[in-house]
Design an enzyme around this catalytic site. Sequence first.
Site, mmCIF file in Angstrom:
data_model
loop_
_atom_site.group_PDB
_atom_site.id
_atom_site.type_symbol
_atom_site.label_atom_id
_atom_site.label_comp_id
_atom_site.label_asym_id
_atom_site.label_seq_id
_atom_site.Cartn_x
_atom_site.Cartn_y
_atom_site.Cartn_z
ATOM 1 C CG HIS A 102 -4.539 106.191 -48.434
ATOM 2 N ND1 HIS A 102 -5.298 106.866 -49.370
ATOM 3 C CD2 HIS A 102 -4.759 104.861 -48.668
ATOM 4 C CE1 HIS A 102 -5.931 105.991 -50.149
ATOM 5 N NE2 HIS A 102 -5.617 104.762 -49.738
ATOM 6 C CG HIS A 115 -1.122 100.202 -55.257
ATOM 7 N ND1 HIS A 115 -1.765 101.412 -55.195
ATOM 8 C CD2 HIS A 115 -1.949 99.307 -54.676
ATOM 9 C CE1 HIS A 115 -2.943 101.248 -54.620
ATOM 10 N NE2 HIS A 115 -3.081 99.981 -54.296
ATOM 11 C CG ASP A 132 -2.952 101.058 -48.286
ATOM 12 O OD1 ASP A 132 -3.733 100.157 -48.635
ATOM 13 O OD2 ASP A 132 -2.720 102.067 -48.993
#
Length: 465
Positions: free
Chosen positions: A172, A184, A256
Amino acid sequence: MTNTDSLYRLAAGTLMPGFQGTTAPAWVLSALDEGLASVCIYGPNIASPAQVTELMGALRAAAPQALFTLDEEGGDVTRLHYLTGSNQPGNAVLGRLNDPATTASSAAAIAAELRELGFNLNLAPDADVNSTDTNPVIGVRSFGADAELVARHTVSWVAGLQDAGVAACAKHFPGHGDTSTDSHHTLPTIDVDRQTLTTRELVPFAAAIDGGIASIMTSHIMVPSVDSEHPATFSRAILHDLLRAEMGFEGAIITDALDMAGASAETGIEVAAVRALAAGADLLCLGSETTQERYAGIVEAIVRSVRDGHLSLERLQDAARRTAELAAAYSPSANWPEATEAPGPAIAAAFDVSASARRWIELPQAAEFVTFDSATNLAVGHVPWGPAAVQAHTDIGNISADSKLALIGRGIDEHHGIWKAAADLRRSGREVIVVDCGWPRMKVDLVTFGASRAVAAALVDFLTR
């Protein structure tokens, strides 16, 4: 086609929604007909091998030119094998085996499965350097804690996947390995100086770019040494100045999931989509629960931002072009080589086995495996793991009176319930070892560096040989 139609089609050409359910919704099929670039499949979209074959057949028939996508890292993060656990060992195991050919073979095997179903973009590999043992979201998804090792295996994994006809996506960027929080749920910070970032986090991504990777995924993290005001996904300094201009990446930049708290908790996903495009992202992952209404709202927000001058038409055109070029380069109709069958790796060679575990193995009693509930992250989801994935689990209330016991957890810290159970059993005279199927945070008897079905089978075989 009117200018308005053209603008809506451009906006759709930068989007990758998921959807709820196990059949293709009518709105997704309609959006594909109207220029939607990509659809991402998640674990809950999969109910059986026959069902996913039918689903993918319907999607591919609706849009032969589109990118059909999923997160199939192998190991703990699997979508295709969400119901059973992955048949691949995963990155941390591959990194410890440290055989680039084995890594490439694992990726090629994944590509063969994906291509047969109609997928042509895989949101993998994880190219993060897992430099923080307590990282709650990377861990065994990483090839390791050494930047050069991670770079070497990232390149091999990408080659194995892309040579077999599926585009890879290193993630990432610019590196999620040195965090102790999960994007998240919140907005992590990589608080390192630019020299450390360059010589650690960026090394695998630079190697992947040199190796011809097709796409790179952004992360929802703060990197103050590059941009103290914007998370990476929304930072022109990171996506354009660093990744494009300095590192020379010309492929597609993919975000993402924008429904993650680190991306849109404060602004909403519509604003996040426009910000990501303006910063330099090309294909926007919208998340697993995209609805028709949310998708329409995002398209409208992008169109409105161009009309209002907050997003340049040239930037939107550039994003749609790069995304279309990625799809064209990995067309399922191309004549890709057939995957060659390779022997599976000797997974147990990656295990960290203590003297106490080796003594336990030599004991004559029959072995039983007791799996303890262990918290996981949203990237992994609810996938069968450990010995339970290969039907080798015994409930602690049903253990035999004279067996030796392997207590199984993952991400075991000092507060994990496994320690009290182990102490109680040992006090009663039982022979017990503690096994961590995650990235080790403290000393245990055996560490597998993965919890997939493939690793679980190797563990059971190793402990019962």
